[in-house]
Design a protein around this motif. Structure first.
Motif, PDB file in Angstrom:
ATOM      1  N   HIS A   1       0.917  -1.401  -0.092  1.00 41.73           N
ATOM      2  CA  HIS A   1       0.021  -0.036  -0.066  1.00 41.73           C
ATOM      3  C   HIS A   1       0.679   1.314  -0.015  1.00 41.73           C
ATOM      4  N   ALA A   2       2.186   1.184   0.566  1.00 37.77           N
ATOM      5  CA  ALA A   2       2.923   2.334   0.936  1.00 37.77           C
ATOM      6  C   ALA A   2       3.392   2.733  -0.557  1.00 37.77           C
ATOM      7  N   TRP A   3       3.730   1.576  -1.240  1.00 45.02           N
ATOM      8  CA  TRP A   3       4.482   1.768  -2.630  1.00 45.02           C
ATOM      9  C   TRP A   3       3.243   2.229  -3.558  1.00 45.02           C
ATOM     10  N   SER A   4       2.040   1.522  -3.662  1.00 46.43           N
ATOM     11  CA  SER A   4       1.178   2.106  -4.590  1.00 46.43           C
ATOM     12  C   SER A   4       0.538   3.476  -4.354  1.00 46.43           C
ATOM     13  N   SER A   5       0.592   3.917  -3.036  1.00 47.12           N
ATOM     14  CA  SER A   5       0.250   5.227  -2.561  1.00 47.12           C
ATOM     15  C   SER A   5       1.005   6.361  -3.022  1.00 47.12           C
ATOM     16  N   LEU A   6       2.255   6.120  -3.144  1.00 45.71           N
ATOM     17  CA  LEU A   6       3.403   6.760  -3.666  1.00 45.71           C
ATOM     18  C   LEU A   6       3.186   6.948  -5.309  1.00 45.71           C
ATOM     19  N   ALA A   7       2.986   5.758  -5.857  1.00 43.17           N
ATOM     20  CA  ALA A   7       2.765   5.797  -7.294  1.00 43.17           C
ATOM     21  C   ALA A   7       1.788   6.730  -7.741  1.00 43.17           C
ATOM     22  N   ARG A   8       0.700   6.634  -6.935  1.00 39.55           N
ATOM     23  CA  ARG A   8      -0.467   7.405  -7.143  1.00 39.55           C
ATOM     24  C   ARG A   8      -0.297   8.989  -6.902  1.00 39.55           C
ATOM     25  N   GLY A   9       0.686   9.347  -5.684  1.00 43.95           N
ATOM     26  CA  GLY A   9       0.838  10.562  -5.510  1.00 43.95           C
ATOM     27  C   GLY A   9       1.517  11.004  -6.448  1.00 43.95           C
ATOM     28  N   ALA A  10       2.719  10.439  -7.214  1.00 48.00           N
ATOM     29  CA  ALA A  10       3.303  11.073  -8.412  1.00 48.00           C
ATOM     30  C   ALA A  10       2.428  11.401  -9.577  1.00 48.00           C
ATOM     31  N   LEU A  11       1.342  10.516  -9.761  1.00 49.24           N
ATOM     32  CA  LEU A  11       0.619  10.754 -10.926  1.00 49.24           C
ATOM     33  C   LEU A  11      -0.567  12.085 -10.712  1.00 49.24           C
ATOM     34  N   SER A  12      -0.990  12.181  -9.431  1.00 54.77           N
ATOM     35  CA  SER A  12      -2.089  13.135  -9.334  1.00 54.77           C
ATOM     36  C   SER A  12      -1.851  14.397  -8.304  1.00 54.77           C
ATOM     37  N   ALA A  13      -2.023  15.373  -8.798  1.00 53.79           N
ATOM     38  CA  ALA A  13      -1.612  16.762  -7.964  1.00 53.79           C
ATOM     39  C   ALA A  13      -2.730  16.777  -6.720  1.00 53.79           C
ATOM     40  N   ARG A  14      -3.593  15.862  -6.684  1.00 47.32           N
ATOM     41  CA  ARG A  14      -4.556  15.867  -5.650  1.00 47.32           C
ATOM     42  C   ARG A  14      -4.312  15.174  -4.530  1.00 47.32           C
TER      43      ARG A  14
ATOM     44  N   VAL B   1       3.175  15.787  -3.014  1.00 45.34           N
ATOM     45  CA  VAL B   1       4.339  16.733  -2.342  1.00 45.34           C
ATOM     46  C   VAL B   1       4.963  16.025  -1.179  1.00 45.34           C
ATOM     47  N   GLY B   2       6.144  16.193  -1.013  1.00 45.76           N
ATOM     48  CA  GLY B   2       6.614  15.446   0.106  1.00 45.76           C
ATOM     49  C   GLY B   2       8.124  16.370   0.281  1.00 45.76           C
ATOM     50  N   GLN B   3       8.662  16.006   1.446  1.00 45.09           N
ATOM     51  CA  GLN B   3       9.728  16.899   2.271  1.00 45.09           C
ATOM     52  C   GLN B   3      10.928  15.648   1.765  1.00 45.09           C
ATOM     53  N   LEU B   4      12.138  16.553   1.250  1.00 39.89           N
ATOM     54  CA  LEU B   4      13.220  15.758   0.916  1.00 39.89           C
ATOM     55  C   LEU B   4      14.430  16.219   1.805  1.00 39.89           C
TER      56      LEU B   4
ATOM     57  N   VAL C   1       9.493  19.273  -2.068  1.00 40.11           N
ATOM     58  CA  VAL C   1       9.541  18.823  -3.549  1.00 40.11           C
ATOM     59  C   VAL C   1       8.266  18.037  -4.094  1.00 40.11           C
ATOM     60  N   VAL C   2       8.183  18.063  -5.431  1.00 40.06           N
ATOM     61  CA  VAL C   2       7.074  17.415  -6.076  1.00 40.06           C
ATOM     62  C   VAL C   2       7.396  15.937  -6.172  1.00 40.06           C
ATOM     63  N   LEU C   3       6.767  15.052  -5.925  1.00 38.97           N
ATOM     64  CA  LEU C   3       7.200  13.692  -6.342  1.00 38.97           C
ATOM     65  C   LEU C   3       6.694  13.394  -7.669  1.00 38.97           C
ATOM     66  N   ARG C   4       7.923  13.096  -8.703  1.00 38.22           N
ATOM     67  CA  ARG C   4       7.513  13.081 -10.116  1.00 38.22           C
ATOM     68  C   ARG C   4       7.254  11.583 -10.692  1.00 38.22           C
ATOM     69  N   GLU C   5       7.949  10.523  -9.949  1.00 32.82           N
ATOM     70  CA  GLU C   5       7.931   9.478 -10.449  1.00 32.82           C
ATOM     71  C   GLU C   5       8.007   8.326  -9.490  1.00 32.82           C
ATOM     72  N   VAL C   6       7.697   7.380  -9.511  1.00 34.22           N
ATOM     73  CA  VAL C   6       7.868   6.209  -8.598  1.00 34.22           C
ATOM     74  C   VAL C   6       8.045   4.674  -9.279  1.00 34.22           C
TER      75      VAL C   6
END
Ligand SMILES: Cc1cc2nc3c(=O)[nH]c(=O)nc-3n(C[C@H](O)[C@H](O)[C@H](O)COP(=O)(O)O)c2cc1C
Length: 211
Positions: free
Chosen positions: A19-32, A37-40, A54-59
């Motif tokens: 779930h963590a990885w699939s949520s990150l992948a969805r986060g990269a695809l949708s601005a909503r 957006v995460g903190q690096l 920073v904006v998460l662009r790809e996972v």
């Protein structure tokens, strides 16, 4: 509407990891999405921590990669090239879900991935790569930093190409992942470490920890 995280109640460690990885992948695809957006965090040459949004662009869950874009002149690029260890933080307030990850950053300043990410970037958002001075340059008065011709408008697609020389892609290979889900029935916290293997691809090892 019920609690959007209610279905998490029955999750075991492997379901949480997936779930963590699939949520990150969805986060990269949708601005909503809460993870768009995460903190690096990185470590600067003076040994001090540095953290920025920073904006998460790809996972890629298979490659364990989180990817973001930046300006190659930005302070973080030199920092990451000198000390590649990074932390990432995400919090999705809607699902009361926090992810904390650690890994090694690799700054791409050319190559196929760098070109592909530039092509995927929106023309409008390329304007910051056209800034005359490096990000963080002291100024006597406020200035957007854009070249005079682009002060009041977005670049055309052809004009935006000049920004590519300042474009950098930060690829972070993750080897630690921690989940925290806040629940009235008791918070759930899990910690995973990537265990490399000489015989196969390696595996995530870990499970529950006290919240
Ligand atoms: C919502 C938001 C999104 C941002 N996205 C990025 C980004 O994707 N890449 C980036 O380099 N900076 C981004 N920034 C700016 C950084 O947080 C930071 O101020 C800038 O990159 C300079 O950081 P540095 O001096 O550590 O290099 C973003 C800021 C905000 C508030």
């Amino acid at each position: 509407m019920g609690n959007p995280g209610e279905h998490y109640q029955g999750y075991g460690p492997q379901a949480w990891l997936a779930h963590a990885w699939s949520s990150l992948a969805r986060g990269a695809l949708s601005a909503r999405h809460g993870f768009h957006v995460g903190q690096l965090a990185s470590v600067a040459s003076d040994g001090e921590p540095r953290v920025r949004t920073v904006v998460l662009r790809e996972v890629s869950s298979e490659a364990r990669q989180l990817i973001c874009h930046t300006d190659r002149r930005a302070g973080k690029c030199a920092e990451l090239m000198a000390r590649p260890r990074v932390g990432w933080h995400f919090y999705d307030a809607r699902h009361k879900l926090q992810l904390r990850l650690q890994g090694d950053a690799n700054v791409h300043l050319d190559g196929p991935l760098w070109r592909r990410r530039w092509q995927a970037s929106a023309v409008g958002s390329r304007r910051c790569y056209l800034a005359v001075d490096a990000p963080g340059t002291p100024q006597a008065a406020w200035d957007s930093g854009f070249p005079a011709a682009l002060r009041d408008r977005r670049p055309e697609a052809a004009e935006s190409e000049a920004g590519q020389v300042n474009f950098a892609v930060v690829v972070c290979e993750i080897d630690r992942l921690e989940v925290l889900w806040l629940s009235a029935q008791g918070h759930r916290r899990l910690r995973f470490t990537w265990v490399p293997s000489t015989e196969g691809p390696g595996r995530w090892d870990g499970g529950w920890v006290t919240p």
